[in-house]
Scaffold this motif. Structure first.
Motif, PDB file in Angstrom:
ATOM      1  N   THR A 189      -7.447   2.479   7.216  1.00 54.30           N
ATOM      2  CA  THR A 189      -7.454   2.093   5.805  1.00 54.30           C
ATOM      3  C   THR A 189      -6.038   2.058   5.242  1.00 54.30           C
ATOM      4  O   THR A 189      -5.177   2.836   5.639  1.00 54.30           O
ATOM      5  N   ASN A 237      -0.631   4.577   0.974  1.00 55.78           N
ATOM      6  CA  ASN A 237      -1.112   5.531   1.970  1.00 55.78           C
ATOM      7  C   ASN A 237      -1.943   4.842   3.047  1.00 55.78           C
ATOM      8  O   ASN A 237      -2.583   3.814   2.794  1.00 55.78           O
ATOM      9  N   THR A 238      -1.927   5.427   4.220  1.00 54.85           N
ATOM     10  CA  THR A 238      -2.777   4.955   5.314  1.00 54.85           C
ATOM     11  C   THR A 238      -3.716   6.082   5.737  1.00 54.85           C
ATOM     12  O   THR A 238      -3.424   7.257   5.511  1.00 54.85           O
ATOM     13  N   LEU A 264     -11.031   6.340   9.163  1.00 52.77           N
ATOM     14  CA  LEU A 264     -12.380   6.832   8.887  1.00 52.77           C
ATOM     15  C   LEU A 264     -13.294   6.446  10.039  1.00 52.77           C
ATOM     16  O   LEU A 264     -13.012   5.505  10.786  1.00 52.77           O
ATOM     17  N   TYR A 293       0.844  -1.185   0.000  1.00 55.85           N
ATOM     18  CA  TYR A 293       0.000   0.000   0.000  1.00 55.85           C
ATOM     19  C   TYR A 293       0.885   1.242   0.000  1.00 55.85           C
ATOM     20  O   TYR A 293       2.049   1.199   0.401  1.00 55.85           O
ATOM     21  N   SER A 353     -17.003   5.211  11.391  1.00 54.74           N
ATOM     22  CA  SER A 353     -18.176   4.466  10.945  1.00 54.74           C
ATOM     23  C   SER A 353     -18.920   3.926  12.158  1.00 54.74           C
ATOM     24  O   SER A 353     -18.323   3.212  12.979  1.00 54.74           O
ATOM     25  N   ASP A 373      -4.713   2.311   1.528  1.00 53.58           N
ATOM     26  CA  ASP A 373      -5.145   2.571   0.140  1.00 53.58           C
ATOM     27  C   ASP A 373      -6.625   2.251  -0.063  1.00 53.58           C
ATOM     28  O   ASP A 373      -6.990   1.485  -0.962  1.00 53.58           O
ATOM     29  N   GLN A 374      -7.458   2.774   0.774  1.00 53.09           N
ATOM     30  CA  GLN A 374      -8.908   2.608   0.694  1.00 53.09           C
ATOM     31  C   GLN A 374      -9.386   1.211   1.120  1.00 53.09           C
ATOM     32  O   GLN A 374     -10.581   0.967   1.187  1.00 53.09           O
ATOM     33  N   ARG A 375      -8.454   0.308   1.404  1.00 52.59           N
ATOM     34  CA  ARG A 375      -8.843  -1.004   1.903  1.00 52.59           C
ATOM     35  C   ARG A 375      -8.943  -0.940   3.424  1.00 52.59           C
ATOM     36  O   ARG A 375      -8.040  -0.423   4.081  1.00 52.59           O
ATOM     37  N   LYS A 376     -10.007  -1.474   3.958  1.00 60.29           N
ATOM     38  CA  LYS A 376     -10.162  -1.465   5.406  1.00 60.29           C
ATOM     39  C   LYS A 376      -9.277  -2.536   6.049  1.00 60.29           C
ATOM     40  O   LYS A 376      -9.278  -3.687   5.611  1.00 60.29           O
TER      41      LYS A 376
END
Length: 271
Positions: free
Chosen positions: A47, A34-35, A38, A32, A40, A49-52
């Motif tokens: 995250t 970036n970290t 978020l 990846y 919820s 790269d947008q992966r949780k």
């Protein structure tokens, strides 16, 4: 002719130690760029790269504290070409709480910590080496005195392993104190106790009476004494000491963020 290293591998390759060596040092490439974090449903996720992020058991990684989520994201962001999970102590603590692989309750963890007092490092002092005894008295006794005053208990040091230094009443007092923390925080305490082999030093650390550096030195007092007499292997000693300090710094952060209701607030600067 085989090289020395090749001979060594062939010699131990069928031993269980090999599995432990590769398990401890297993790494994988960073996948990846970036970290981030978020929010919820009132919880915070990490995250990549947008992966949780998920735990080793495949559970969604969520924590209640925004600063804690930021600390975990920072650990992942600090990995370079290789991901060395054994260095990510805050992530490990969070995973343990989320997955709870041994199905422990808060009471189970608190009982474990409290019963550890019976073999607490600082409560058992040498009875054969007079110089070592004096060293332990000078370094450990002030910590025991502080602990007794802070928690209104009367822990007694001992020179015999078959003499319990802690009364049931004192255990109950410490248990009540630990039960005031949430499940996540007491897991942090347990991680500290396992690292230092001492409930006294761990609570002194969390209460900020000791720094991680001092707590490590006190937990290794006999080793430090022997090193003072016989010398040390600098690199091996320093690496081990830094690893323990890193673990304890993670414990302090983990317990603090799990004991505070905090969110990161951005200052709004008028334009």
């Amino acid at each position: 002719m085989l090289t020395t290293s090749r001979k060594l591998i062939n010699y131990i390759k069928n031993k269980s130690e090999v599995k432990n060596i590769f398990r401890n040092y297993a790494t994988k490439n960073r996948f990846y760029k970036n970290t981030g974090i978020l929010k919820s449903d009132g919880k915070f996720e990490v995250t990549l790269d947008q992966r949780k992020l998920k735990t080793p058991k495949g559970n969604l990684f969520t924590v209640d504290s925004e600063p804690l989520a930021l600390a975990v994201a920072t650990e992942w962001n600090s990995q370079k070409k290789k991901i060395i999970q054994s260095n990510m102590h805050i992530t490990t603590l969070c995973n343990t709480v989320i997955d709870n692989p041994n199905n422990l309750t808060k009471l189970d963890v608190v009982n474990y910590i409290t019963n550890y007092l019976d073999t607490d490092t600082v409560l058992f002092q040498a009875n054969e080496d007079d110089d070592l005894i004096r060293f332990q008295i000078a370094e450990w006794d002030p910590i025991i005195d502080w602990f007794n005053k802070r928690f209104d208990v009367s822990l007694q040091k001992s020179t015999q392993m078959d003499v319990p230094p802690v009364s049931e009443q004192d255990k109950t007092t410490i248990m009540k104190h630990l039960m005031s923390y949430n499940f996540a925080a007491v897991n942090g305490f347990m991680y500290g106790v396992d690292t230092l082999k001492s409930v006294v030093l761990t609570l002194a650390l969390i209460e900020r009476f000791l720094t991680p550096e001092k707590a490590v030195l006190l937990s290794r007092l006999e080793e430090e004494y022997q090193i003072g007499r016989w010398g040390r292997v600098e690199w091996a000693h320093d690496l081990n000491q830094q690893e323990l300090q890193s673990r304890l710094a993670a414990v302090m952060i983990f317990v603090y963020f799990n004991s505070q209701s905090q969110k990161v607030q951005t200052k709004h600067i008028p334009v």
